[in-house]
Design an enzyme around this catalytic site. Structure first.
Site, PDB file in Angstrom:
ATOM      1  N   ASP A 269     -23.057 -42.735  16.838  1.00 49.20           N
ATOM      2  CA  ASP A 269     -23.421 -41.514  17.558  1.00 49.20           C
ATOM      3  C   ASP A 269     -22.109 -40.775  17.780  1.00 49.20           C
ATOM      4  O   ASP A 269     -21.314 -41.148  18.623  1.00 49.20           O
ATOM      5  CB  ASP A 269     -24.091 -41.892  18.888  1.00 49.20           C
ATOM      6  CG  ASP A 269     -24.244 -40.682  19.820  1.00 49.20           C
ATOM      7  OD1 ASP A 269     -23.962 -39.556  19.394  1.00 49.20           O
ATOM      8  OD2 ASP A 269     -24.639 -40.901  20.985  1.00 49.20           O
TER       9      ASP A 269
ATOM     10  N   LYS B 229     -16.234 -31.853  17.535  1.00 48.09           N
ATOM     11  CA  LYS B 229     -17.544 -31.738  16.887  1.00 48.09           C
ATOM     12  C   LYS B 229     -18.023 -30.279  16.860  1.00 48.09           C
ATOM     13  O   LYS B 229     -18.683 -29.846  15.931  1.00 48.09           O
ATOM     14  CB  LYS B 229     -18.544 -32.595  17.653  1.00 48.09           C
ATOM     15  CG  LYS B 229     -19.935 -32.645  17.065  1.00 48.09           C
ATOM     16  CD  LYS B 229     -20.775 -33.611  17.868  1.00 48.09           C
ATOM     17  CE  LYS B 229     -22.220 -33.638  17.415  1.00 48.09           C
ATOM     18  NZ  LYS B 229     -23.010 -34.564  18.242  1.00 48.09           N
TER      19      LYS B 229
ATOM     20  N   GLU C   5     -30.219 -36.362  15.971  1.00 50.76           N
ATOM     21  CA  GLU C   5     -30.059 -37.161  17.192  1.00 50.76           C
ATOM     22  C   GLU C   5     -31.383 -37.485  17.894  1.00 50.76           C
ATOM     23  O   GLU C   5     -31.640 -38.641  18.229  1.00 50.76           O
ATOM     24  CB  GLU C   5     -29.060 -36.480  18.137  1.00 50.76           C
ATOM     25  CG  GLU C   5     -27.639 -36.667  17.653  1.00 50.76           C
ATOM     26  CD  GLU C   5     -26.647 -35.664  18.197  1.00 50.76           C
ATOM     27  OE1 GLU C   5     -27.000 -34.902  19.113  1.00 50.76           O
ATOM     28  OE2 GLU C   5     -25.508 -35.642  17.697  1.00 50.76           O
TER      29      GLU C   5
ATOM     30  N   ASP D 188     -32.894 -34.222  24.534  1.00 48.39           N
ATOM     31  CA  ASP D 188     -31.535 -34.763  24.393  1.00 48.39           C
ATOM     32  C   ASP D 188     -30.521 -33.694  24.801  1.00 48.39           C
ATOM     33  O   ASP D 188     -30.255 -32.753  24.055  1.00 48.39           O
ATOM     34  CB  ASP D 188     -31.340 -35.185  22.927  1.00 48.39           C
ATOM     35  CG  ASP D 188     -29.951 -35.735  22.657  1.00 48.39           C
ATOM     36  OD1 ASP D 188     -29.177 -35.913  23.611  1.00 48.39           O
ATOM     37  OD2 ASP D 188     -29.642 -35.994  21.474  1.00 48.39           O
TER      38      ASP D 188
END
Ligand code: AMP
Length: 565
Positions: free
Chosen positions: A9, A71, A148, A174
């Site tokens: 992750d 990211k 995800e 999420d």
């Protein structure tokens, strides 16, 4: 495949690794024994690169040398000026991957060369490619990219895999550090099917931090004359304090932000500012409202009424905010499940997918959907969609097109991604030409265009003239065309292998040069220079393998045919 596939992750704020051990998902602790590694990289003078907790600690003293939240930069052409160097986001992310990989190898005791990596569902093609390249630079082959929320659902379905036939509609919400994703799935025993997803890859806990930061910085400036904006050191410290206060306010009604500060003449003062949960919630509300709005959108797309939902799964640290539960309850009247830790559920799902990829989770499967629509540009700049957003993956779609001018023997296929009606409103993924089209009056030739998308949302396109048979295939992205990622991976493998092999010095030098040239071609070169670097590297790798087989380098000069005995 040597070694085992792990799940990663790769979060904006923290990264986690996991694998499936005897049927249970296990989080792989890092070198310090922690279950997650902060996604922070710091470049110290002298070339040392710190990653994770130590980089986060150093960030306070040396903010200009430190990169957080890389990211968010993947897929952009940003050049980062850090520690006196110019770096691409992929280079920085590669340091993180390298650390995750080496920590996993240390814990597992075997080599790790491939991984399943999770990405926000809203990640574009360019972002996916960039992430793959970063992993490859660290010697990790990202075999599959999983959305995800799908991973979160997969982790949950894995827990229920023994329960036969239970048919449940699941909503995965999420809300992480940098991104928000929501997915609606149908979970039935060992099969799990994504019905719809929505999200925003620029919406996360960081935005709430930023709102609180602005307020606190203004207060410190007004009340104490502290200028955090003009002082990187102060501002870095304040970011940390603000995030900590935000987290604390999930369980307390009010908290104090105290900034240890050396005033003029070395006097230590402790300017402080009180933040209440109520105030934080005022600041956070627009962001959380947007997540609820996107959740409603995903339910509409999936044609699922909130009352039909059988489970609500929350994931991501920002879901811990009481405001999230409160606003979400207006839409979904169901208490969230708490069987898997919010912060670990995505990594656990990546581990399940890794087991699926390596054939260790037999009978268990997940069907994802396309995160975007894909199509081609047609006459007048319109967009003809072949694969619809939210269509089940893998998908294969065909449509027959034709020419727009008399005698036209070449057509341009312009591949686009996005939801806009006009091609120009969407992301251009590439253009290619199909030559050898039958010369005829406009509208007569029949040109078949086929799109195939795999489980990682990677697209292959084929165009064929059905009369002449002329054909052109391109992989718009994905391992096939991902030549930068492939070359990066090859370079890292060769470098690792040659470090472990006793080599004749000429070959060792050439290998080193070829690896350097390959890495340069990855970061700066075009397709042609990458192909050239790859050919050189592959030839030398052949010699390297031969040397390993023999235990020594067997490089010798050319023999003379029929030469002297
Ligand atoms: P993740 O990407 O899942 O690691 O989530 C990290 C984000 O969650 C960061 O923005 C954290 O500040 C935030 N976070 C973690 N714990 C909490 C909490 N208890 N309350 C509010 N936000 C949190």
């Amino acid at each position: 495949m040597s070694g085992r596939v792990i799940g990663i992750d790769f979060g904006t704020t923290n990264a986690l690794c996991a694998w499936l051990d005897a049927g249970r998902t296990v989080i792989i602790p890092n070198e310090r024994g922690a279950r997650f590694t902060p996604s922070v990289v710091s470049y110290a003078p002298g070339g040392e690169v710190l990653v994770g907790e130590s980089a986060k600690n150093r960030a306070i003293a040396a903010p200009a040398d430190t990169v957080r939240a890389v990211k968010r930069l993947l897929g952009t052409r940003t050049s980062l000026q850090v520690g006196g160097r110019a770096l691409r986001p992929e280079d920085v992310a590669a340091e993180l991957f390298a650390k995750l990989r080496s920590d996993a190898e240390r814990f597992l005791g075997f080599p790790v060369e491939s991984a399943v990596v999770t990405v926000p569902a809203s990640f574009s093609d360019a972002q996916r490619r960039s992430l793959r390249e970063a992993a490859a630079l660290a010697g990790l082959d990202a075999l599959r990219l999983v959305n995800e929320p799908t991973a979160a659902a997969l982790a949950r379905a894995w827990l229920d895999r023994q329960k036969p036939g239970a048919d449940t509609l699941v909503l995965v919400y999420d809300f992480g550090g940098g991104t928000f994703d929501v997915t609606v799935l149908r979970s039935r025993g060992s099969a799990c099917e994504v019905l719809a997803s929505a999200g925003d890859d620029r919406l996360g806990g960081l935005d709430i931090d930023a709102a609180l930061y602005a307020e606190v910085a203004a207060a410190f400036s007004r009340d104490y004359g502290l200028d955090a904006e003009g002082d990187l050191f102060l501002s870095q410290q304040l970011w940390d304090l603000v995030e900590r206060a935000k987290i604390e306010l999930s369980s307390r009604e009010s908290t104090e932000i105290v900034m240890p500060f050396m005033g003029p003449g070395g006097a230590l003062s402790h300017p402080s500012f009180t933040v209440t949960r109520r105030r934080l919630e005022d600041l956070a509300r627009p962001f959380v409202e947007r997540t609820v709005h996107l959740t409603a959108e995903a339910l509409r797309t999936a044609k699922v009424e909130p009352a039909e939902l059988g489970a609500l799964v929350l994931s991501g640290g920002s879901s811990r905010m009481p405001l999230v539960g409160e606003l979400l309850a207006h839409l979904v009247r169901r208490a969230p499940e708490s069987r898997v830790n919010f912060e670990e559920i995505v990594a656990s799902g990546a581990a399940v997918e890794a087991a699926i990829v390596s054939g260790d989770a037999e009978g268990f499967a997940v069907r994802d959907v396309a995160s975007f629509s894909y199509g081609v540009e047609i006459e007048g700049g319109a967009c003809a969609v072949l694969v619809q957003r939210n269509e089940s993956l893998p998908a294969r779609k065909r449509r027959v097109f034709t020419t727009i001018a008399d005698g036209q023997d070449t057509v341009e296929i312009h591949v686009i991604q996005g939801e806009g009606k006009k091609a120009g409103d969407n992301l251009s993924l590439g253009r290619f030409l199909l030559a050898g089209v039958r010369k005829a009056r406009r509208g007569e030739p029949r040109i078949l265009v086929e799109f195939a998308i795999d489980e990682s949302d990677l697209l292959r396109v084929r165009a064929k003239d059905l009369d002449t048979g002329a054909e052109q295939r391109v992989v718009v992205s994905g391992s096939g065309s991902d030549d930068a990622a492939k070359l990066a991976l090859l370079a890292t493998r060769v470098a690792e292998l040659s470090a472990r092999t006793v080599l004749e010095s000429g070959l060792a030098d050439e290998l080193e040069e070829a690896v350097a040239a390959a890495r340069k071609a990855v970061s700066e070169g075009d397709a042609a220079s990458r192909a050239e670097a790859r050919a050189v590297l592959e030839a030398l790798a052949g010699e390297l393998f031969a040397a390993r087989d023999d235990g020594v380098s067997r490089r010798t000069g050319l023999g003379v045919a029929g030469g002297a005995r």
